[in-house]
Design a protein around this motif. Sequence first.
Motif, PDB file in Angstrom:
ATOM      1  N   CYS A 135       0.852  -1.187   0.000  1.00 61.13           N
ATOM      2  CA  CYS A 135       0.000   0.000   0.000  1.00 61.13           C
ATOM      3  C   CYS A 135       0.897   1.249   0.000  1.00 61.13           C
ATOM      4  CB  CYS A 135      -0.894   0.026   1.240  1.00 61.13           C
ATOM      5  SG  CYS A 135      -2.158  -1.258   1.232  1.00 61.13           S
ATOM      6  N   CYS A 188      -1.855   2.518   6.013  1.00 59.75           N
ATOM      7  CA  CYS A 188      -3.100   2.396   5.251  1.00 59.75           C
ATOM      8  C   CYS A 188      -4.114   1.540   6.005  1.00 59.75           C
ATOM      9  CB  CYS A 188      -2.795   1.755   3.897  1.00 59.75           C
ATOM     10  SG  CYS A 188      -4.207   1.653   2.807  1.00 59.75           S
ATOM     11  N   HIS A 207      -6.832   0.547   4.466  1.00 58.64           N
ATOM     12  CA  HIS A 207      -7.479  -0.196   3.368  1.00 58.64           C
ATOM     13  C   HIS A 207      -8.961   0.150   3.314  1.00 58.64           C
ATOM     14  CE1 HIS A 207      -3.750  -2.153   4.268  1.00 58.64           C
ATOM     15  NE2 HIS A 207      -4.234  -2.777   5.312  1.00 58.64           N
ATOM     16  N   CYS A 263      -4.057   1.824  -2.511  1.00 55.61           N
ATOM     17  CA  CYS A 263      -4.224   0.708  -1.578  1.00 55.61           C
ATOM     18  C   CYS A 263      -4.163  -0.623  -2.328  1.00 55.61           C
ATOM     19  CB  CYS A 263      -5.549   0.847  -0.835  1.00 55.61           C
ATOM     20  SG  CYS A 263      -5.912  -0.579   0.209  1.00 55.61           S
ATOM     21  N   ALA A 264      -3.168  -1.430  -2.016  1.00 52.65           N
ATOM     22  CA  ALA A 264      -2.965  -2.703  -2.717  1.00 52.65           C
ATOM     23  C   ALA A 264      -4.025  -3.731  -2.327  1.00 52.65           C
ATOM     24  CB  ALA A 264      -1.567  -3.240  -2.406  1.00 52.65           C
ATOM     25  N   VAL A 265      -4.549  -3.610  -1.107  1.00 56.43           N
ATOM     26  CA  VAL A 265      -5.569  -4.551  -0.650  1.00 56.43           C
ATOM     27  C   VAL A 265      -6.867  -4.342  -1.432  1.00 56.43           C
ATOM     28  CG1 VAL A 265      -7.003  -5.227   1.329  1.00 56.43           C
ATOM     29  CG2 VAL A 265      -4.556  -4.784   1.660  1.00 56.43           C
TER      30      VAL A 265
HETATM   31 ZN    ZN Z   1      -4.257  -0.429   1.899  1.00 54.01          ZN
END
Ligand code: ZN
Length: 361
Positions: free
Chosen positions: A288, A293, A295, A301-303
């Motif tokens: 992220c 983060c 999320h 945000c990678a999630v």
């Molecule tokens: Zn995130």
Amino acid sequence: MNLSTTDRSLSGYGWNDGWASKFSLFAGTDLRPGRVTRVDRGLCDVFLDDDGSGAPGTVRADLRPVRISDPAEWVCTGDWVGVDLTTAPLPSVAAVLPRTTAIVRSTAGKRSEGQVLAANVDTVMIAVSLAADPDLGRIERFVALAWESGAEPLVVLTKSDLVGDADFVKDDVEGVAPGVTVLAVSAETGEGIDVLRACLGTTSALIGQSGAGKSTLTNALSSSESMVVQATRSVDEKGRHTTTTREMIPLPGGGVVIDTPGLRGAGLFGGEGLAVAFAEIEELAADCRFHDCRHAGEPGCAVRAALEEGTLPVRRWESYQKLQKENLWIASRTDARLAAERLKKWKTITKSVRANGSPKK
Ligand code: ZN
Ligand code: GDP
């Protein structure tokens, strides 16, 4: 190793050079090495190579000499201890060897708050019945508890004789337990029992819901012929049916299975286990943009991105959040208990102030 007989010596219970070298600290003393097979009401059962009669056996021993205030350090099933057979009226446990792993019923993510349910466990078998829809959230929780202990989790899908094809369930379970071996077995037909045996470390412990087949599985593992399953029930002197009260069962070919009532109800855990059980989410979170983060819609945000792409299943994400919340709740509940204790004390003081005009010490 001979699979047809069970080794009723301390090495059959997992004693090896490693433990012997730790125990060498007590060379020259009267202490004898033994393994705790059960703990109840300040006493324990310890298995020794020489129980005083010259032959291997179990003695009842007093735990008072090693009683200390931190519950996480209380002697539990699986501990290796030094026993003094000369004390009266009972032999006593005079020393405990440092543990390699510990299954802790954690109350606040602090190890010192937790109660240890089993020690020195290498493999945690998580029993899941194929006869019902698997509760994936519960499996996740057990897997986290196992990782947290330092032992290796292993999911055992029981009663495979009752379903035509266990592969569907196996796929689902593998999805919620990354990196964990999932095996289907039947204690009824013996299917998978030998494979399971081969996957077990020296000391295994069984966790899982009531009815999952844990007692039956323990019996199947401990019987020398894996195809033969003996009845678990026996009749006590009053004619009641009782299940076996042995909590550490030696296996043919060496090693033991721990099946204690405490473990059966275990479900809560501290912190680290969650990170391991949901390693893929922790990895995503590391990507992220913001390192704090949440999320919850932050940019980069990678999630969220993985959820949108479908590479992170929504169910898995929700389960992670739920368990995280539960951890917080456990922590706050412990704080609430402390707060209530403070409040009680304060009330007592106030009362005594009202009665005497000064606080009672
Ligand atoms: Zn995130
Ligand atoms: P525990 O509460 O986890 O110890 O579960 P039990 O070992 O007492 O088993 C619960 C029920 O499932 C019992 O009625 C067992 O006979 C049954 N059971 C256990 N293992 C098997 C199996 O491999 N096949 C079948 N068909 N039934 C099983």
